[in-house]
Design a protein around this motif. Structure first.
Motif, short mmCIF file in Angstrom:
data_model
loop_
_atom_site.label_atom_id
_atom_site.label_comp_id
_atom_site.label_asym_id
_atom_site.label_seq_id
_atom_site.Cartn_x
_atom_site.Cartn_y
_atom_site.Cartn_z
N UNK A 18 -3.85 2.74 11.89
CA UNK A 18 -4.33 2.48 10.54
C UNK A 18 -3.78 3.47 9.52
N UNK A 19 -3.36 4.63 9.98
CA UNK A 19 -2.77 5.61 9.06
C UNK A 19 -1.43 5.14 8.53
N UNK A 20 -0.74 4.27 9.27
CA UNK A 20 0.57 3.77 8.85
C UNK A 20 0.48 2.55 7.93
N UNK A 21 -0.69 1.91 7.86
CA UNK A 21 -0.83 0.71 7.04
C UNK A 21 -0.94 1.11 5.57
N UNK A 22 0.01 0.63 4.79
CA UNK A 22 0.03 0.96 3.36
C UNK A 22 -0.70 -0.12 2.55
N UNK A 23 -0.32 -1.39 2.76
CA UNK A 23 -0.93 -2.51 2.04
C UNK A 23 -1.21 -3.63 3.03
N UNK A 24 -2.24 -4.41 2.74
CA UNK A 24 -2.55 -5.60 3.53
C UNK A 24 -3.03 -6.67 2.56
N UNK A 25 -2.58 -7.91 2.79
CA UNK A 25 -2.95 -8.98 1.87
C UNK A 25 -2.98 -10.33 2.56
N UNK A 26 -3.72 -11.26 1.95
CA UNK A 26 -3.73 -12.66 2.37
C UNK A 26 -2.59 -13.34 1.63
N UNK A 27 -1.79 -14.10 2.35
CA UNK A 27 -0.63 -14.74 1.75
C UNK A 27 -0.51 -16.17 2.27
#
Length: 173
Positions: free
Chosen positions: A100-109
């Motif tokens: 989780x430290x590497x996750x910058x952005x997350x989105x529904x697409x």
């Protein structure tokens, strides 16, 4: 203690009906083709029988593959790791872990446009994430190059779950 979220692929309950109906209609149209002596009508019947046979055959593959279930689990002891397990009929087919430290952005697409189905059905969604050390986006609901569809609510639940895990991780530091 662990927090778990279970999400299933968008899967229609009509697949068995589509498979059986198209195969039966294919047999009926092929029988009508054999009984008719008119060449033009016979060729239309043969083409329609073939098309319905293909639809039934591909629907049988969809039934055989089954519905994919994703289990997201976040352990309280190791707060930076999210475990994702993909399963079909309670049999694990793929598992991965995301830091989780590497996750910058997350989105529904929207789903990637790889077939005519995606042109016709615009309601399917996917979840994409971008890691800090990567330039592009990767699909979270992808197995072996196949991005499987999610409902809008399920995709939003995944994003909310991951953002909640990241927030808990930041709060406990």
């Amino acid at each position: 203690m662990s927090v778990t979220l279970t999400i299933s692929e968008k899967y229609s309950r009509f697949w068995p009906l589509i498979a059986a109906g198209s195969l039966v209609a294919s047999l009926l149209l092929f029988g009508a083709y054999l009984a008719i002596s008119d060449i033009l009508t016979g060729s239309y019947l043969r083409l329609a029988a073939f098309a319905l046979f293909v639809i039934g055959f591909l629907s049988l593959f969809k039934l055989r593959d089954g519905q994919i279930t994703m289990d997201f689990s976040h352990q309280q002891t190791n707060k930076s790791v999210l475990d994702i397990e993909f399963s079909v009929r309670d049999q694990t087919i793929h598992a991965e872990t995301i830091d989780l430290r590497d996750v910058d952005h997350i989105k529904v697409d929207v789903m990637p446009n790889r077939s005519i189905y995606n042109d016709l059905n615009r309601s399917d969604r996917s979840v994409r994430l971008q890691k800090k050390n990567m330039d592009g986006w990767i699909y979270l609901n992808e197995i072996h190059g196949r991005v499987f569809p999610l409902t809008k609510e399920n995709a939003a639940a995944i994003v909310e779950f991951i953002n909640g895990c990241k927030k808990r991780q930041r709060d406990e530091r």
